[in-house]
Design a protein around this motif. Structure first.
Motif, PDB file in Angstrom:
ATOM      1  N   LYS A  75     -48.535  13.552  86.840  1.00 45.42           N
ATOM      2  CA  LYS A  75     -49.594  12.565  87.069  1.00 45.42           C
ATOM      3  C   LYS A  75     -50.958  13.203  86.871  1.00 45.42           C
ATOM      4  N   PHE A  76     -51.785  12.489  86.137  1.00 45.27           N
ATOM      5  CA  PHE A  76     -53.161  12.907  85.920  1.00 45.27           C
ATOM      6  C   PHE A  76     -54.049  11.684  86.060  1.00 45.27           C
ATOM      7  N   ASP A  77     -55.264  11.894  86.506  1.00 47.07           N
ATOM      8  CA  ASP A  77     -56.220  10.816  86.729  1.00 47.07           C
ATOM      9  C   ASP A  77     -56.615  10.176  85.402  1.00 47.07           C
ATOM     10  N   ASP A  78     -56.486   8.865  85.315  1.00 46.43           N
ATOM     11  CA  ASP A  78     -56.832   8.139  84.090  1.00 46.43           C
ATOM     12  C   ASP A  78     -58.328   8.162  83.782  1.00 46.43           C
ATOM     13  N   TYR A  82     -59.164  15.488  80.324  1.00 47.49           N
ATOM     14  CA  TYR A  82     -58.747  16.855  80.617  1.00 47.49           C
ATOM     15  C   TYR A  82     -58.821  17.718  79.363  1.00 47.49           C
ATOM     16  N   LEU A  87     -54.766  21.471  81.064  1.00 42.68           N
ATOM     17  CA  LEU A  87     -53.426  20.871  81.072  1.00 42.68           C
ATOM     18  C   LEU A  87     -52.353  21.940  80.889  1.00 42.68           C
ATOM     19  N   SER A 111     -44.548  11.145  81.994  1.00 38.28           N
ATOM     20  CA  SER A 111     -45.985  11.059  82.214  1.00 38.28           C
ATOM     21  C   SER A 111     -46.553   9.845  81.507  1.00 38.28           C
ATOM     22  N   GLN A 113     -49.712  10.203  80.755  1.00 33.49           N
ATOM     23  CA  GLN A 113     -50.774  10.942  80.078  1.00 33.49           C
ATOM     24  C   GLN A 113     -50.203  11.512  78.779  1.00 33.49           C
ATOM     25  N   ASP A 115     -51.242  13.471  76.345  1.00 32.77           N
ATOM     26  CA  ASP A 115     -51.419  14.898  76.059  1.00 32.77           C
ATOM     27  C   ASP A 115     -50.490  15.748  76.922  1.00 32.77           C
ATOM     28  N   ALA A 116     -50.335  15.381  78.183  1.00 38.05           N
ATOM     29  CA  ALA A 116     -49.447  16.132  79.076  1.00 38.05           C
ATOM     30  C   ALA A 116     -48.001  16.020  78.608  1.00 38.05           C
TER      31      ALA A 116
END
Length: 135
Positions: A75-78, A82, A87, A111, A113, A115-116
């Protein structure tokens, strides 16, 4: 100030700060209250039917039956853009724990995200990766 809620992103917390929230392992020790924001913007207590103390990924691998698989959602903040180096640093830390403690446990990474998801796929070849499209 009592009754004041300070909003912080989980990524802003150290491990010790993260573990200080919610139920604590030591009997008689009260953790900081967990709060959440509802869709309409209200701040309410975070309550569940059964509370337990927070744990690290390593502890989850050690305490959960090894035959049970994990979907590790990255999980990453939308609302944050980043940098790739950040990452990679975060994903390598997660992968280190997974490769050392997951043993033969079924694992899938997922994910929202992109890129992640792509990076974790490129950083390892042992586990499948699923990218979820947001609506």
């Amino acid at each position: 100030m009592q009754g004041t809620v300070y909003e912080r992103r989980i990524t802003e917390l150290s491990l010790a700060e993260f573990l200080s929230y919610g139920p604590q392992r030591e009997e008689g020790v009260a953790g900081k209250p967990l709060m959440r924001k509802t869709k309409d913007g209200k701040i309410v207590s975070w309550t569940v039917e059964t509370d337990d103390s927070a744990c690290t990924l390593k502890e989850a691998f050690e305490k959960v039956n090894p035959s049970i698989g994990f979907n590790i959602e990255l999980k990453f903040d939308d609302h944050i853009v980043y940098q790739q180096d950040y990452l990679i640093h975060v994903l390598k830390a997660v992968l280190h724990v997974v490769l050392e403690y997951a043993k033969d446990r079924p694992i899938i990474f997922s994910s929202f995200q992109p890129d992640a998801a792509l990076l974790v796929k490129n950083l390892q070849t042992c586990y499948p990766v699923r990218f979820h499209f947001g609506i």
